[in-house]
Motif scaffolding. Structure first.
Motif, PDB file in Angstrom:
ATOM      1  N   GLU A 411       0.860  -1.151   0.025  1.00  0.00           N
ATOM      2  CA  GLU A 411      -0.203  -0.026  -0.127  1.00  0.00           C
ATOM      3  C   GLU A 411       0.734   1.489   0.139  1.00  0.00           C
ATOM      4  O   GLU A 411       0.371   2.064  -0.523  1.00  0.00           O
ATOM      5  CB  GLU A 411      -0.975   0.072   1.257  1.00  0.00           C
ATOM      6  N   GLN A 412       2.114   1.480   0.745  1.00  0.00           N
ATOM      7  CA  GLN A 412       2.901   2.503   0.774  1.00  0.00           C
ATOM      8  C   GLN A 412       3.483   2.801  -0.788  1.00  0.00           C
ATOM      9  O   GLN A 412       3.519   3.877  -1.164  1.00  0.00           O
ATOM     10  CB  GLN A 412       3.806   2.406   1.660  1.00  0.00           C
ATOM     11  N   ARG A 413       3.758   1.692  -1.163  1.00  0.00           N
ATOM     12  CA  ARG A 413       4.644   2.064  -2.754  1.00  0.00           C
ATOM     13  C   ARG A 413       3.453   1.748  -3.765  1.00  0.00           C
ATOM     14  O   ARG A 413       3.947   2.018  -4.960  1.00  0.00           O
ATOM     15  CB  ARG A 413       5.696   1.104  -2.958  1.00  0.00           C
ATOM     16  N   GLN A 414       2.264   1.396  -3.663  1.00  0.00           N
ATOM     17  CA  GLN A 414       1.375   1.151  -4.491  1.00  0.00           C
ATOM     18  C   GLN A 414       1.970   0.073  -5.818  1.00  0.00           C
ATOM     19  O   GLN A 414       1.674   0.433  -6.933  1.00  0.00           O
ATOM     20  CB  GLN A 414       0.846   2.053  -5.102  1.00  0.00           C
ATOM     21  N   VAL A 415       2.483  -1.009  -5.325  1.00  0.00           N
ATOM     22  CA  VAL A 415       2.960  -1.953  -6.301  1.00  0.00           C
ATOM     23  C   VAL A 415       2.504  -3.259  -5.928  1.00  0.00           C
ATOM     24  O   VAL A 415       2.477  -3.496  -4.659  1.00  0.00           O
ATOM     25  CB  VAL A 415       4.566  -1.707  -6.597  1.00  0.00           C
ATOM     26  N   VAL A 416       2.565  -4.218  -6.857  1.00  0.00           N
ATOM     27  CA  VAL A 416       2.222  -5.645  -6.589  1.00  0.00           C
ATOM     28  C   VAL A 416       3.344  -6.429  -6.065  1.00  0.00           C
ATOM     29  O   VAL A 416       4.603  -6.324  -6.631  1.00  0.00           O
ATOM     30  CB  VAL A 416       1.694  -6.426  -7.981  1.00  0.00           C
ATOM     31  N   VAL A 417       3.475  -6.825  -4.982  1.00  0.00           N
ATOM     32  CA  VAL A 417       4.745  -7.461  -4.434  1.00  0.00           C
ATOM     33  C   VAL A 417       4.304  -9.100  -4.487  1.00  0.00           C
ATOM     34  O   VAL A 417       5.237  -9.790  -4.077  1.00  0.00           O
ATOM     35  CB  VAL A 417       4.972  -7.257  -2.997  1.00  0.00           C
ATOM     36  N   GLY A 418       3.205  -9.418  -4.758  1.00  0.00           N
ATOM     37  CA  GLY A 418       2.874 -11.053  -4.955  1.00  0.00           C
ATOM     38  C   GLY A 418       1.820 -11.245  -5.700  1.00  0.00           C
ATOM     39  O   GLY A 418       0.978 -10.523  -5.810  1.00  0.00           O
ATOM     40  N   VAL A 441       5.773  -2.009 -11.266  1.00  0.00           N
ATOM     41  CA  VAL A 441       4.853  -1.102 -11.971  1.00  0.00           C
ATOM     42  C   VAL A 441       3.956  -0.763 -10.903  1.00  0.00           C
ATOM     43  O   VAL A 441       3.056  -1.514 -10.446  1.00  0.00           O
ATOM     44  CB  VAL A 441       4.380  -2.135 -13.067  1.00  0.00           C
ATOM     45  N   PRO A 442       3.599   0.575 -11.021  1.00  0.00           N
ATOM     46  CA  PRO A 442       2.492   1.177 -10.259  1.00  0.00           C
ATOM     47  C   PRO A 442       1.209   0.813 -10.562  1.00  0.00           C
ATOM     48  O   PRO A 442       1.150   0.424 -11.698  1.00  0.00           O
ATOM     49  CB  PRO A 442       2.827   2.682 -10.384  1.00  0.00           C
ATOM     50  N   ILE A 443       0.292   0.594  -9.594  1.00  0.00           N
ATOM     51  CA  ILE A 443      -0.824   0.173  -9.812  1.00  0.00           C
ATOM     52  C   ILE A 443      -1.613   0.980 -11.027  1.00  0.00           C
ATOM     53  O   ILE A 443      -2.322   0.631 -11.794  1.00  0.00           O
ATOM     54  CB  ILE A 443      -1.767   0.002  -8.559  1.00  0.00           C
ATOM     55  N   ASP A 444      -1.497   2.434 -10.581  1.00  0.00           N
ATOM     56  CA  ASP A 444      -2.115   3.154 -11.637  1.00  0.00           C
ATOM     57  C   ASP A 444      -1.672   3.043 -13.107  1.00  0.00           C
ATOM     58  O   ASP A 444      -2.400   3.567 -14.328  1.00  0.00           O
ATOM     59  CB  ASP A 444      -2.014   4.893 -11.228  1.00  0.00           C
ATOM     60  N   ARG A 445      -0.500   2.511 -13.543  1.00  0.00           N
ATOM     61  CA  ARG A 445       0.062   2.333 -14.534  1.00  0.00           C
ATOM     62  C   ARG A 445      -0.467   0.786 -15.204  1.00  0.00           C
ATOM     63  O   ARG A 445      -0.944   0.618 -16.568  1.00  0.00           O
ATOM     64  CB  ARG A 445       1.381   2.247 -15.041  1.00  0.00           C
ATOM     65  N   LEU A 461      -7.807  -7.701 -15.061  1.00  0.00           N
ATOM     66  CA  LEU A 461      -8.977  -6.606 -14.942  1.00  0.00           C
ATOM     67  C   LEU A 461      -9.729  -6.545 -13.825  1.00  0.00           C
ATOM     68  O   LEU A 461      -9.867  -5.809 -13.151  1.00  0.00           O
ATOM     69  CB  LEU A 461      -9.648  -6.461 -16.469  1.00  0.00           C
ATOM     70  N   ARG A 462     -10.247  -7.952 -13.619  1.00  0.00           N
ATOM     71  CA  ARG A 462     -11.073  -8.158 -12.478  1.00  0.00           C
ATOM     72  C   ARG A 462     -10.255  -7.954 -11.278  1.00  0.00           C
ATOM     73  O   ARG A 462     -10.965  -7.425 -10.157  1.00  0.00           O
ATOM     74  CB  ARG A 462     -11.455  -9.728 -12.531  1.00  0.00           C
ATOM     75  N   LEU A 463      -9.143  -8.396 -10.962  1.00  0.00           N
ATOM     76  CA  LEU A 463      -8.206  -8.218  -9.612  1.00  0.00           C
ATOM     77  C   LEU A 463      -8.155  -6.569  -9.520  1.00  0.00           C
ATOM     78  O   LEU A 463      -8.304  -5.997  -8.529  1.00  0.00           O
ATOM     79  CB  LEU A 463      -7.002  -8.930  -9.825  1.00  0.00           C
ATOM     80  N   LEU A 464      -7.746  -5.743 -10.599  1.00  0.00           N
ATOM     81  CA  LEU A 464      -7.827  -4.308 -10.419  1.00  0.00           C
ATOM     82  C   LEU A 464      -9.115  -3.731  -9.972  1.00  0.00           C
ATOM     83  O   LEU A 464      -9.141  -2.682  -9.520  1.00  0.00           O
ATOM     84  CB  LEU A 464      -7.120  -3.517 -11.847  1.00  0.00           C
ATOM     85  N   ASP A 465     -10.047  -4.275 -10.559  1.00  0.00           N
ATOM     86  CA  ASP A 465     -11.554  -3.811 -10.282  1.00  0.00           C
ATOM     87  C   ASP A 465     -11.557  -3.915  -8.706  1.00  0.00           C
ATOM     88  O   ASP A 465     -12.339  -3.216  -7.898  1.00  0.00           O
ATOM     89  CB  ASP A 465     -12.594  -4.450 -10.948  1.00  0.00           C
ATOM     90  N   ALA A 466     -11.431  -5.097  -8.360  1.00  0.00           N
ATOM     91  CA  ALA A 466     -11.656  -5.354  -6.833  1.00  0.00           C
ATOM     92  C   ALA A 466     -10.666  -4.760  -5.833  1.00  0.00           C
ATOM     93  O   ALA A 466     -11.127  -4.232  -4.805  1.00  0.00           O
ATOM     94  CB  ALA A 466     -11.152  -6.981  -6.504  1.00  0.00           C
ATOM     95  N   TYR A 467      -9.430  -4.047  -6.654  1.00  0.00           N
ATOM     96  CA  TYR A 467      -8.592  -3.380  -5.831  1.00  0.00           C
ATOM     97  C   TYR A 467      -9.257  -1.810  -5.517  1.00  0.00           C
ATOM     98  O   TYR A 467      -9.112  -1.157  -4.650  1.00  0.00           O
ATOM     99  CB  TYR A 467      -7.218  -3.412  -6.183  1.00  0.00           C
ATOM    100  N   GLY A 468      -9.600  -1.683  -6.664  1.00  0.00           N
ATOM    101  CA  GLY A 468      -9.967   0.097  -7.015  1.00  0.00           C
ATOM    102  C   GLY A 468      -9.088   0.830  -7.526  1.00  0.00           C
ATOM    103  O   GLY A 468      -7.887   0.643  -7.264  1.00  0.00           O
ATOM    104  N   ARG A 469      -9.416   1.940  -8.162  1.00  0.00           N
ATOM    105  CA  ARG A 469      -8.463   2.849  -8.467  1.00  0.00           C
ATOM    106  C   ARG A 469      -7.690   3.616  -7.383  1.00  0.00           C
ATOM    107  O   ARG A 469      -8.411   3.956  -6.386  1.00  0.00           O
ATOM    108  CB  ARG A 469      -8.843   3.903  -9.374  1.00  0.00           C
ATOM    109  N   PRO A 470      -6.422   3.722  -7.393  1.00  0.00           N
ATOM    110  CA  PRO A 470      -5.557   4.505  -6.307  1.00  0.00           C
ATOM    111  C   PRO A 470      -6.204   5.912  -6.368  1.00  0.00           C
ATOM    112  O   PRO A 470      -6.607   6.590  -7.191  1.00  0.00           O
ATOM    113  CB  PRO A 470      -4.260   4.353  -6.950  1.00  0.00           C
ATOM    114  N   SER A 471      -6.424   6.333  -5.001  1.00  0.00           N
ATOM    115  CA  SER A 471      -6.654   7.643  -4.750  1.00  0.00           C
ATOM    116  C   SER A 471      -5.824   8.816  -5.282  1.00  0.00           C
ATOM    117  O   SER A 471      -4.611   8.349  -5.163  1.00  0.00           O
ATOM    118  CB  SER A 471      -7.139   7.691  -3.353  1.00  0.00           C
TER     119      SER A 471
END
Length: 471
Positions: A411-418, A441-445, A461-471
């Motif tokens: 959450e701090q770096r907004q990157v996937v670690v696993g 790669v940042p989540i917003d990219r 896409l479904r996983l990113l939908d579940a995560y939601g767009r970064p604020s």
């Protein structure tokens, strides 16, 4: 490197172990002009070529293909027979070249590398003894791989159990097979021999694939049971005996008893560092390496692949080897290692971005950290999951597709670690996840990496939908 430096040694680099890892160390150093020899006591090409990756996947593939066809209406109705075990074993043997390494030896020669056959031992700084011959080198790299561990169960060693080598090179399919171990090898070989017609019992004291996300073991265990494998979670063997009739009997802690024609032990591996003379050169077997694979406290000895214990996977060992070969040649040439193509941090992916696949059915493909590992590392993480079977591409791929996907986000770096995927053919999803983790790669990219429709990759896409767009 100067002519005088070259002339004072037989070689610039001697690599001990001619498996996939050793071959890559030797090749990448030789490409940069180093004079290289490689020593092998068994078959050139090593464990992966003859007793592990290649033969095990060949044993698995036919069963996977048959089950895949059965999951698609129309193809299902066309299937009238089962697996031809003898044809599968023959196909497996073709991938090992019938355990003949002449083709691999020819490659070594074509790469300008000397092949020395025999068992090597360090007898001094840069001195390698093979039989009655001693060669000197400016650097030595150990690529000796790993060996299986045998649990301390009374009677086990005397019962002549199969290890993974005996299983992958078997010339017959036992009527009954008991597998001890719920890790990658145990799971894969349970699937393989069950598909070949053996009645398989899998004993997993600590559960299946317990180093992965919790849902992984549950889904794989369910699939094994559907295949007909008797999966016994928490089962602990207490005694093993092979009778005069060749039948193996296994006593269990709960008072139960099993019998089988063969017993396969797949309970893990350890670095193969015994009898190499490490103590004689003041290093010992409890060693550490830096990110160029250089052994701490030395300026000439390298340990690469399984032997260093960092990540016991062929692809990670080859990754280390490519980098180490470049770093070794650069040092021998007097060049700063930072200027070598792989730079100072040659194996940073071993620290938290290791991709791994279990070729079970469903497959398990994962990279980086599980949620639990990330939290143990002190990260503030959020995890999201999705049912892969609800993705359009998956429902087209197989009727009743079953699978699950999970992302772990720092959450701090907004990157996937696993990332973890379980399902039919999900291994092909893994490299995209590996790039996301290694590339940070940042989540917003990632939102702009559009998956093609209709493919299983739409699960991103479904996983990113579940995560939601970064604020």
């Amino acid at each position: 490197m100067t002519t005088s430096e070259r002339g004072s040694h037989d070689y610039d680099l001697i690599v001990i172990g001619a498996g996939a890892v050793g071959e890559n160390v030797a090749d990448y150093a030789a490409r940069r002009g180093a004079r290289v020899a490689i020593v092998e006591s068994e078959l050139v090409g090593g464990e992966c070529s003859y007793w592990a990756c290649m033969p095990s996947k060949a044993l698995l593939r036919s069963g996977h293909a048959l089950r895949a066809a059965r999951r698609v209406a129309g193809a299902h109705e066309a299937i009238s027979g089962g697996i031809d075990a003898s044809a599968v074993l023959a196909r497996r043997t073709s991938f090992t070249s019938d355990w003949d390494d002449s083709g691999q030896a020819e490659w070594v020669a074509s790469a300008g590398i000397d092949l020395i056959r025999g068992r090597a031992r360090l007898v001094g700084r840069g001195l390698v003894q093979v039989g009655d011959r001693t060669c000197s080198a400016r650097a030595v790299a150990l690529a000796t791989g790993s060996v299986p561990t045998l649990p301390d169960i009374p009677g086990l060693a005397d019962a002549a159990p199969w290890g993974t080598r005996e299983a992958t090179s078997a010339d017959h399919v036992p009527a009954r097979l008991v597998v001890i171990g719920g890790g990658v090898s145990g799971v894969e070989l349970a699937f393989a021999f069950s598909s070949l017609g053996a009645r398989v019992t899998l004993l997993a004291r600590g559960g299946l694939l317990r180093r992965e996300e919790p849902f992984v073991g549950d889904l794989v265990a369910a699939a094994l049971r559907e295949e007909g494998v008797d999966v016994r979670d928490g089962a602990t063997p207490t005694r093993v005996e092979r009778g005069d009739d060749g039948i193996v009997s296994i006593e269990l802690e709960d008072g139960g008893r099993l019998e089988a024609e063969e017993l396969l032990v797949a309970t893990g591996r350890r670095p193969a560092l015994d009898d190499l003379g490490l103590e004689d050169v003041g290093v010992g077997t409890d060693l550490g390496v830096d990110d160029t694979m250089l052994v701490a406290g030395t300026d000439w000895l390298y340990v690469v692949g399984d032997a260093n214990g960092r990540a016991l996977l062929t692809h990670q060992g080859k990754y280390q080897a490519r980098a180490a070969g470049e770093a070794i040649a650069a040092r021998l040439d007097g060049s700063p290692v930072a200027d070598a193509p792989w730079g100072q941090h040659v194996a940073t992916a071993d620290h938290g971005a290791v991709p791994r696949v279990v070729f079970s059915d469903p497959e398990v493909a994962a990279v980086g950290l599980t949620e639990a590992q990330a939290r143990e590392a002190g990260m503030e993480v959020r995890a999201v999951e999705h049912d892969i079977g609800k993705v359009a591409g998956a429902s087209l791929h197989a009727d009743g597709y079953t699978g699950r996907a999970k992302l772990v986000v720092d959450e701090q770096r907004q990157v996937v670690v696993g990332a973890t995927f379980v399902g039919q053919d999900v291994a092909e999803l893994l490299h995209a996840a590996t790039i996301a983790v290694v590339g940070e790669v940042p989540i917003d990219r990632l939102w702009h990496a559009v998956p093609a429709y209709p493919t299983i990759s739409e699960v991103w896409l479904r996983l990113l939908d579940a995560y939601g767009r970064p604020s």
